[in-house]
Write a protein that holds these residues in place. Structure first.
Motif, PDB file in Angstrom:
ATOM      1  N   GLY A 117       0.781  -1.233   0.000  1.00  0.00           N
ATOM      2  CA  GLY A 117       0.000   0.000   0.000  1.00  0.00           C
ATOM      3  C   GLY A 117       0.810   1.279   0.000  1.00  0.00           C
ATOM      4  N   GLY A 118       2.062   1.196   0.371  1.00  0.00           N
ATOM      5  CA  GLY A 118       2.923   2.373   0.311  1.00  0.00           C
ATOM      6  C   GLY A 118       2.949   3.231   1.552  1.00  0.00           C
ATOM      7  N   GLY A 119       2.433   2.747   2.642  1.00  0.00           N
ATOM      8  CA  GLY A 119       2.440   3.561   3.859  1.00  0.00           C
ATOM      9  C   GLY A 119       2.166   2.710   5.069  1.00  0.00           C
ATOM     10  N   GLY A 120       1.632   3.335   6.071  1.00  0.00           N
ATOM     11  CA  GLY A 120       1.400   2.644   7.331  1.00  0.00           C
ATOM     12  C   GLY A 120       2.637   2.773   8.201  1.00  0.00           C
ATOM     13  N   PRO A 121       2.485   2.569   9.495  1.00  0.00           N
ATOM     14  CA  PRO A 121       3.619   2.737  10.398  1.00  0.00           C
ATOM     15  C   PRO A 121       4.608   1.583  10.384  1.00  0.00           C
ATOM     16  CG  PRO A 121       1.672   2.120  11.622  1.00  0.00           C
ATOM     17  CD  PRO A 121       1.242   2.326  10.197  1.00  0.00           C
ATOM     18  N   ARG A 122       4.245   0.459   9.785  1.00  0.00           N
ATOM     19  CA  ARG A 122       5.138  -0.708   9.760  1.00  0.00           C
ATOM     20  C   ARG A 122       5.410  -1.133   8.334  1.00  0.00           C
ATOM     21  NH1 ARG A 122       3.252  -5.416  13.408  1.00  0.00           N
ATOM     22  NH2 ARG A 122       5.262  -6.144  12.699  1.00  0.00           N
ATOM     23  N   THR A 123       6.625  -1.621   8.103  1.00  0.00           N
ATOM     24  CA  THR A 123       6.978  -2.236   6.826  1.00  0.00           C
ATOM     25  C   THR A 123       6.849  -3.732   7.039  1.00  0.00           C
ATOM     26  OG1 THR A 123       8.471  -0.419   6.346  1.00  0.00           O
ATOM     27  CG2 THR A 123       8.767  -2.422   5.057  1.00  0.00           C
ATOM     28  N   ILE A 124       6.094  -4.390   6.141  1.00  0.00           N
ATOM     29  CA  ILE A 124       5.752  -5.802   6.308  1.00  0.00           C
ATOM     30  C   ILE A 124       5.977  -6.549   4.993  1.00  0.00           C
ATOM     31  CG2 ILE A 124       4.100  -5.382   8.172  1.00  0.00           C
ATOM     32  CD1 ILE A 124       1.849  -5.503   6.105  1.00  0.00           C
ATOM     33  N   PRO A 125       6.002  -7.880   5.025  1.00  0.00           N
ATOM     34  CA  PRO A 125       6.114  -8.632   3.767  1.00  0.00           C
ATOM     35  C   PRO A 125       5.014  -8.223   2.790  1.00  0.00           C
ATOM     36  CG  PRO A 125       6.498 -10.093   5.605  1.00  0.00           C
ATOM     37  CD  PRO A 125       6.019  -8.780   6.195  1.00  0.00           C
ATOM     38  N   GLY A 126       5.413  -8.070   1.529  1.00  0.00           N
ATOM     39  CA  GLY A 126       4.503  -7.586   0.492  1.00  0.00           C
ATOM     40  C   GLY A 126       4.686  -6.116   0.198  1.00  0.00           C
ATOM     41  N   ASP A 127       5.357  -5.380   1.093  1.00  0.00           N
ATOM     42  CA  ASP A 127       5.609  -3.957   0.880  1.00  0.00           C
ATOM     43  C   ASP A 127       6.784  -3.761  -0.060  1.00  0.00           C
ATOM     44  OD1 ASP A 127       3.592  -2.920   2.451  1.00  0.00           O
ATOM     45  OD2 ASP A 127       4.850  -2.712   4.236  1.00  0.00           O
ATOM     46  N   CYS A 128       6.794  -2.620  -0.729  1.00  0.00           N
ATOM     47  CA  CYS A 128       7.898  -2.242  -1.613  1.00  0.00           C
ATOM     48  C   CYS A 128       8.646  -1.068  -1.004  1.00  0.00           C
ATOM     49  CB  CYS A 128       7.366  -1.861  -2.989  1.00  0.00           C
ATOM     50  SG  CYS A 128       6.706  -3.273  -3.898  1.00  0.00           S
ATOM     51  N   VAL A 129       9.939  -1.003  -1.304  1.00  0.00           N
ATOM     52  CA  VAL A 129      10.792   0.058  -0.796  1.00  0.00           C
ATOM     53  C   VAL A 129      11.680   0.590  -1.921  1.00  0.00           C
ATOM     54  CG1 VAL A 129      10.818  -0.813   1.586  1.00  0.00           C
ATOM     55  CG2 VAL A 129      12.571  -1.579  -0.016  1.00  0.00           C
ATOM     56  N   TYR A 130      12.253   1.755  -1.686  1.00  0.00           N
ATOM     57  CA  TYR A 130      13.248   2.350  -2.581  1.00  0.00           C
ATOM     58  C   TYR A 130      14.403   2.829  -1.719  1.00  0.00           C
ATOM     59  CZ  TYR A 130      11.541   6.905  -1.028  1.00  0.00           C
ATOM     60  OH  TYR A 130      11.200   7.992  -0.256  1.00  0.00           O
ATOM     61  N   THR A 131      15.590   2.941  -2.303  1.00  0.00           N
ATOM     62  CA  THR A 131      16.741   3.433  -1.542  1.00  0.00           C
ATOM     63  C   THR A 131      16.623   4.943  -1.406  1.00  0.00           C
ATOM     64  OG1 THR A 131      18.080   3.542  -3.550  1.00  0.00           O
ATOM     65  CG2 THR A 131      18.281   1.552  -2.208  1.00  0.00           C
ATOM     66  N   SER A 132      16.824   5.427  -0.180  1.00  0.00           N
ATOM     67  CA  SER A 132      16.683   6.856   0.083  1.00  0.00           C
ATOM     68  C   SER A 132      17.975   7.466   0.597  1.00  0.00           C
ATOM     69  CB  SER A 132      15.548   7.087   1.094  1.00  0.00           C
ATOM     70  OG  SER A 132      15.858   6.480   2.322  1.00  0.00           O
ATOM     71  N   GLY A 133      19.038   6.718   0.549  1.00  0.00           N
ATOM     72  CA  GLY A 133      20.337   7.171   1.028  1.00  0.00           C
ATOM     73  C   GLY A 133      21.180   5.956   1.322  1.00  0.00           C
TER      74      GLY A 133
END
Length: 186
Positions: A117-133
């Motif tokens: 979904g791209g948000g929420g307070p927790r990162t969980i399996p199924g979430d996507c991320v990008y490098t930010s630094g």
């Protein structure tokens, strides 16, 4: 005269009790376990109750109200960083004064706390991320609708890096009992 004085005192006491029963957002709420499920008005933003829209001056409203925006799925004492984690699909955390926090789930989609979904307070399996630094990632919507394009998807959560599948190209710190996210390139 004495009867009038007692009656007047009783009326004053009743008025004080009635006006003193309003909700206080910063009042202590108990121990660090979810509060008992209650109906509207039982305790300010108890589990199962709903809040209004907005980020400032949040009020508790009946869940069937047109003003209802989100439902409390868990509530804890203390600061979110010091207390238990919110449930995995929590959409946002609402701070109740300086002493408590409520884990909230929107009443209607979209749900940013859902996997991908791209948000929420927790990162969980199924979430996507990008490098930010260097050494840092941030969550983004897997469907590409977010401000940043997804680069990795978390396939699973495990206790140690050694438990990640061979296809893992990035390890993401998740917290909880399975603190390692095993991510693959999208």
């Amino acid at each position: 005269m004495r009867g009038k004085g007692v009656a007047g005192l009783a009326c004053l006491l009743l008025a004080a009790l009635l006006t003193g029963c309003g909700r206080q957002t910063g009042a202590p709420v108990g121990d660090a376990r979810p509060t008992a499920t209650g109906g509207y008005g039982t305790a300010f933003l108890a589990v199962g109750t709903c809040s209004s829209f907005g980020t400032a001056d949040i009020t508790e409203v009946p869940c069937a109200s047109e003003r209802a925006a989100a439902r409390v799925v868990a509530r804890y004492d203390g600061a979110p960083g010091d207390g238990p984690l919110c449930p995995a699909t929590t959409d946002f955390v609402l701070h109740i004064g300086a002493r408590a926090y409520a884990c909230m789930r929107d009443l209607e989609p979209p749900h940013p706390g859902d996997p991908g979904g791209g948000g929420g307070p927790r990162t969980i399996p199924g979430d996507c991320v990008y490098t930010s630094g260097t050494g840092q990632v941030r969550e983004t919507a897997c469907d590409g609708s977010g401000a940043h394009r997804p680069q990795y998807r978390i396939a699973t959560a495990v206790a140690t890096r050694a438990q990640c599948p061979a296809s893992t190209v990035l390890y993401v710190q998740l917290g909880g009992t399975r603190p390692v996210g095993c991510a693959r390139r999208v």
